[in-house]
Design an enzyme around this catalytic site. Structure first.
Site, PDB file in Angstrom:
ATOM      1  N   ASP A   1      39.522  45.384  42.458  1.00 44.95           N
ATOM      2  CA  ASP A   1      39.300  43.767  42.502  1.00 44.95           C
ATOM      3  C   ASP A   1      37.749  42.896  41.958  1.00 44.95           C
ATOM      4  OD1 ASP A   1      39.382  41.122  43.504  1.00 44.95           O
ATOM      5  OD2 ASP A   1      37.433  40.851  43.760  1.00 44.95           O
TER       6      ASP A   1
ATOM      7  N   ASP B   1      36.680  38.927  40.296  1.00 45.73           N
ATOM      8  CA  ASP B   1      35.521  38.132  40.445  1.00 45.73           C
ATOM      9  C   ASP B   1      35.025  38.905  41.933  1.00 45.73           C
ATOM     10  OD1 ASP B   1      33.822  35.773  40.181  1.00 45.73           O
ATOM     11  OD2 ASP B   1      36.132  34.338  41.131  1.00 45.73           O
TER      12      ASP B   1
ATOM     13  N   ASP C   1      35.050  42.784  47.432  1.00 43.18           N
ATOM     14  CA  ASP C   1      34.211  42.887  47.398  1.00 43.18           C
ATOM     15  C   ASP C   1      34.130  41.227  48.923  1.00 43.18           C
ATOM     16  OD1 ASP C   1      35.690  40.693  45.984  1.00 43.18           O
ATOM     17  OD2 ASP C   1      34.395  39.102  46.778  1.00 43.18           O
TER      18      ASP C   1
HETATM   19 MG   LIG Z   1      36.476  38.824  44.593  1.00 45.76          MG
END
Ligand SMILES: [Mg+2]
Length: 353
Positions: free
Chosen positions: A69, A71, A292
């Site tokens: 992923d 960001d 995250d």
């Molecule tokens: Mg993310």
């Protein structure tokens, strides 16, 4: 909303596993392996730093591809996280394929690539999987020929144009408040009869008018309903009192008004993996997903039968992860990763030593 959606996903997951008994598919095949694994039985995430060196080496030898992923993992906004570029480079030098799976619907593949280059990441368009691109690909593969009504940004309309699909203009669509009398006629509704699909992504100009038009198009059962992703919020960097609504809030508004469920392109749905898997013939149990966010990245990874690593630089913190480990909710349990680390730098340093 999340719990309801995730419950549906888990139901689907277990259904898929049962289906495997008579009809094997690549994704559910590995899910069954994982259901028998230590991870699912114990439900505890393992710190990457606690792994003996030999075990990490052996684990990495059995990994062909790493999916990131973006960001909250590789960068925060426009700031790359420590050694994120170096990690990507290191993995390539180890012979691993690298992919970038983002739920962001605001950019085209080429615009994502520009960002990667600007932030110092080596990448190719083929390695990037954005949800605007997936939405266009999905409609193309459905043989869609009409025009699309897009609640979203240029990222979507440009990707649609690339596959030959026209869309109605995007941008602000509001009404003069002084003229409103709660009469639908106030909303200048001029439905285009050629519209055969509604695509909902992130839209800074979300409005009552747009929800009204989207729901009205979806009133026809023939109209396809595609959502880029259902992320509830964006991380509000450094502003703990602020809630930044994500695409999921717009999707919820449209689907509630329309009384219909969309086909969702982004994580935790399996489309991003299916797309890459199809092109690169990956074996799910030889792929590591790094994210995250438990309820998108990790749930996605686990539903597709991938290994999962949660980093603590974005949405999900260690306290939430620990709560999920002991939760009785099967959905929350599915958000627990195989491994966790502080950040991608920790992963990078372990690979160096
Ligand atoms: Mg993310």
């Amino acid at each position: 909303m999340f719990v309801k959606r995730a419950a549906a996903l888990v139901t689907k997951y277990f259904k898929d596993c049962n289906k495997l008994l008579t009809q094997p598919t690549y994704c559910s095949a590995h899910s069954i392996v994982k259901m028998d694994s230590k991870h699912v039985q114990n439900g505890n995430a393992v710190s990457l730093t606690s792994l003996p060196k030999l075990q990490l080496t052996s684990f990495m030898q059995n990994i062909d591809a790493v999916m990131f992923d973006c960001d909250g993992v590789l960068w925060l906004g426009m700031d790359p996280l420590e050694n994120a570029q170096a990690l990507v480079k290191k993995l390539r030098s180890m012979g691993k394929k690298v992919f970038f799976m983002t739920n962001n619907s605001t950019r085209t593949q080429e615009e994502f690539l520009e960002k990667f280059n600007k932030l110092g990441f080596e990448a190719t368009v083929d390695e990037i999987v954005g949800t605007a691109f997936l939405a266009a690909l999905y409609l193309k593969e459905q043989g869609f020929k009409g025009k699309a009504y897009v609640v979203g940004s240029e990222g979507i309309t440009k990707e649609l144009a690339k596959v030959g699909i026209d869309s109605l203009p995007i941008g602000p669509d509001t009404v003069d408040p002084s003229s409103l009398r709660w009469n639908p006629l106030d909303y200048n509704i001029d439905l285009d009869p050629i519209v055969g699909a509604v695509v909902v992504g992130f839209d800074h100009h979300i409005s009552y008018t747009k929800i009204l038009k989207a729901a009205s198009y979806l009133n026809s059962n023939k109209c396809l309903f595609v959502a880029t992703n259902t992320d509830e919020q964006f991380p509000a960097r450094g502003l703990s009192t602020i809630v930044c609504p994500g695409t999921g809030s717009f999707v919820s508004a449209v689907k509630t008004a329309a009384g219909r469920e969309p086909v969702v392109m982004g994580k935790p749905e399996s489309f991003p993996f299916e797309y890459v898997q199809r092109k690169h013939n990956l074996q799910p149990n030889r792929v590591l997903m790094v994210g995250d966010r438990g309820n998108t990245d990790i749930l996605f990874g686990r539903q597709c039968g991938l290994w999962t690593l949660l980093v603590m630089t974005g949405v999900t913190d260690i306290k939430t992860m620990r709560n999920w480990e002991t939760s009785q909710d099967p959905v929350e349990k599915m958000c627990v990763p195989d491994y966790y680390s502080q950040d991608v730098n920790e992963f990078y340093q372990l690979l160096l030593n």
